[in-house]
Design a protein around this motif. Structure first.
Motif, PDB file in Angstrom:
ATOM      1  N   LYS A 211      17.843  34.238  38.624  1.00 13.05           N
ATOM      2  CA  LYS A 211      17.949  35.671  38.326  1.00 13.05           C
ATOM      3  C   LYS A 211      19.407  36.108  38.311  1.00 13.05           C
ATOM      4  CE  LYS A 211      16.486  39.984  37.857  1.00 13.05           C
ATOM      5  NZ  LYS A 211      17.709  40.746  38.029  1.00 13.05           N
ATOM      6  N   ARG A 246       6.131  28.549  34.704  1.00 11.85           N
ATOM      7  CA  ARG A 246       6.565  29.669  35.544  1.00 11.85           C
ATOM      8  C   ARG A 246       8.039  30.003  35.312  1.00 11.85           C
ATOM      9  NH1 ARG A 246       6.396  28.530  40.839  1.00 11.85           N
ATOM     10  NH2 ARG A 246       5.882  26.311  40.670  1.00 11.85           N
ATOM     11  N   ALA A 249       8.226  31.912  31.956  1.00 10.68           N
ATOM     12  CA  ALA A 249       7.712  33.274  32.116  1.00 10.68           C
ATOM     13  C   ALA A 249       8.724  34.147  32.855  1.00 10.68           C
ATOM     14  CB  ALA A 249       6.371  33.244  32.861  1.00 10.68           C
ATOM     15  N   PHE A 250       9.338  33.608  33.882  1.00 11.09           N
ATOM     16  CA  PHE A 250      10.320  34.354  34.668  1.00 11.09           C
ATOM     17  C   PHE A 250      11.528  34.714  33.810  1.00 11.09           C
ATOM     18  CE2 PHE A 250      13.944  34.546  37.598  1.00 11.09           C
ATOM     19  CZ  PHE A 250      13.473  35.406  38.579  1.00 11.09           C
ATOM     20  N   HIS A 253      10.604  37.308  31.119  1.00 10.64           N
ATOM     21  CA  HIS A 253      10.367  38.610  31.760  1.00 10.64           C
ATOM     22  C   HIS A 253      11.677  39.344  32.014  1.00 10.64           C
ATOM     23  CE1 HIS A 253       8.524  41.639  34.325  1.00 10.64           C
ATOM     24  NE2 HIS A 253       9.433  41.383  35.246  1.00 10.64           N
ATOM     25  N   HIS A 254      12.726  38.574  32.328  1.00  7.96           N
ATOM     26  CA  HIS A 254      14.034  39.188  32.621  1.00  7.96           C
ATOM     27  C   HIS A 254      14.970  39.145  31.413  1.00  7.96           C
ATOM     28  CE1 HIS A 254      13.258  39.839  36.888  1.00  7.96           C
ATOM     29  NE2 HIS A 254      12.707  38.639  36.935  1.00  7.96           N
ATOM     30  N   GLN A 255      14.390  38.999  30.218  1.00  8.46           N
ATOM     31  CA  GLN A 255      15.144  38.998  28.960  1.00  8.46           C
ATOM     32  C   GLN A 255      16.242  37.926  28.936  1.00  8.46           C
ATOM     33  OE1 GLN A 255      14.722  42.406  30.515  1.00  8.46           O
ATOM     34  NE2 GLN A 255      12.758  42.094  29.463  1.00  8.46           N
TER      35      GLN A 255
END
Length: 397
Positions: A211, A246, A249-250, A253-255
């Motif tokens: 992230k 996963r 997808a993560f 989801h956070h572009q």
């Protein structure tokens, strides 16, 4: 500054005198001499030495046997090995020492030149500075403290630049974790990762680093810099069959952009079943992520794994890079590895580059990218952005 305590282990009296003379011309040192390994061990039990300079070929206890006994000492000195034997013999002896946890500061061919000892003293001074400035080697933390640190973003992604040897520009980065501890300050991974791994928190850390890497990429893109980032992935996490799903997808989801993220498969752990390694590697590439063979030339890495796994990047371990300019064997090995990597269509990165001489050797063998202290330490995302600006405007890419 307190003078260095140096022990010379050499069975030839003339060599004793010659080495003492060379040291005396380089500075003020406390020098002692031993005729063989047994006498040297007796002196090491009586006094702590900063450096032991030992010959390999000695009667009685030879240099290799002497090195094996150093592991039992309370205080391990820095070690330099000298010999008239081949450079490969010196390298083999140094591997004995390194795998016993002994810090090897130099490999010196006989006859000993003053420049070799001068370089040795420089290494000794750097070692003293590192010892006085480094954080505690090992700290104990309970699981809740680590979980709280993860929840509070106390574990931060810092970034070490990778520079292109083609144009000298920063072209990528590796995300490395730092713990911003409220009492201890900035802690390096060696002080907390073993405990964090023991508590099974590696995947939590992976999500946090991923992230923060994507957040940093967004800020750099706003300034015009599109920088791929590598993230360390302990390979035993590939035991989870849906990890690639996963992760994708993560990221989406956070572009994030999968093609701008590369997972470096670490050798510190291996999957329970080797099929999980190959399955996980294939699926990560199928999702569009980059994939790096980390630490090639160390541990379990092999040519078979390299040619059988869909890697996009090959990282040469610092053990093959360190002092490569001083060893024909290392230089030949580097040239072969770089050539193979390029033939396989991989980006070849040399890590642990610390001297201009090592950099020049890597340029000669046509390595793609380099990272290491010569380029920069790992820095915060904001400091990395300053490095990018110092490197030149984005239009220059």
């Amino acid at each position: 500054m307190k003078p260095f305590n140096i022990l010379i282990v050499e069975d030839h009296p003339f060599q004793h005198m010659y080495l003492q003379h060379l040291f005396s011309e380089l500075g003020n040192f406390h020098l002692e001499a031993a005729r063989d390994g047994q006498e040297a061990l007796e002196r090491l039990r009586l006094r702590d030495f900063d450096l032991v300079l030992t010959d390999l070929l000695m009667p009685g206890m030879d240099g290799v046997q002497f090195i094996q006994h150093l592991t039992g000492l309370r205080h391990k000195p820095g070690l330099a090995i000298m010999s008239a034997a081949s450079r490969r013999m010196l390298m083999a002896a140094s591997l004995v020492a390194k795998n016993l946890g002994v810090d090897v500061l130099g490999l010196i061919s006989k006859p000993v030149e003053p420049a070799a000892l001068r370089s040795l003293i420089d290494q000794l001074q750097l070692r003293r500075q590192a010892t006085t400035q480094s954080a505690p080697a090992a700290l104990e933390f309970d699981r809740q403290t680590l979980v709280d640190a993860l929840n509070n973003r106390a574990f931060q992604a810092w970034f070490q630049p990778k520079k292109s040897l083609h144009n000298g520009r920063i072209v990528a980065a590796e995300a490395l974790v730092r713990w911003m501890h409220p009492e201890q300050g900035v802690l390096l991974p060696g002080t907390f990762l073993p405990t964090l791994n023991a508590f099974g928190l590696e995947e939590r850390l992976l999500w946090a680093m991923l992230k923060q890497a994507m957040d940093a990429q967004v800020r750099w893109r706003e300034q015009g810099y599109d920088i791929p980032v590598s993230i360390n992935l302990p390979t035993h996490l590939l035991n989870s069959h849906d990890l690639a799903d996963r992760l994708l997808a993560f990221v989406l989801h956070h572009q994030g952009v999968p093609a701008k993220l590369c997972f470096e498969l670490m050798e510190c752990s291996i999957p329970e079943d080797l099929s999980n390694f190959y399955a996980g590697a294939c699926r990560l590439r199928m999702k569009g992520f980059g994939l790096s063979q980390d630490d090639f030339g160390k541990g379990y890495s092999s040519y078979m794994s390299l040619v059988s796994t869909p890697f996009t990047e090959l990282k040469i371990d610092r053990a093959l890079v360190q002092r490569c300019d001083e060893s024909e064997s290392l230089a030949s090995a580097l040239a072969s590895i770089v050539a193979l990597g390029r033939k396989l269509g991989l980006t070849v990165v040399a890590e642990g580059v610390e001297t201009p001489q090592e950099l020049e050797m890597l340029r000669k063998v046509d390595c793609n990218q380099v990272q290491g202290f010569l380029i920069s330490h790992a820095v915060s995302a904001e400091q990395f952005q300053h490095l990018l600006h110092s490197d030149g405007p984005p239009a220059a890419f």
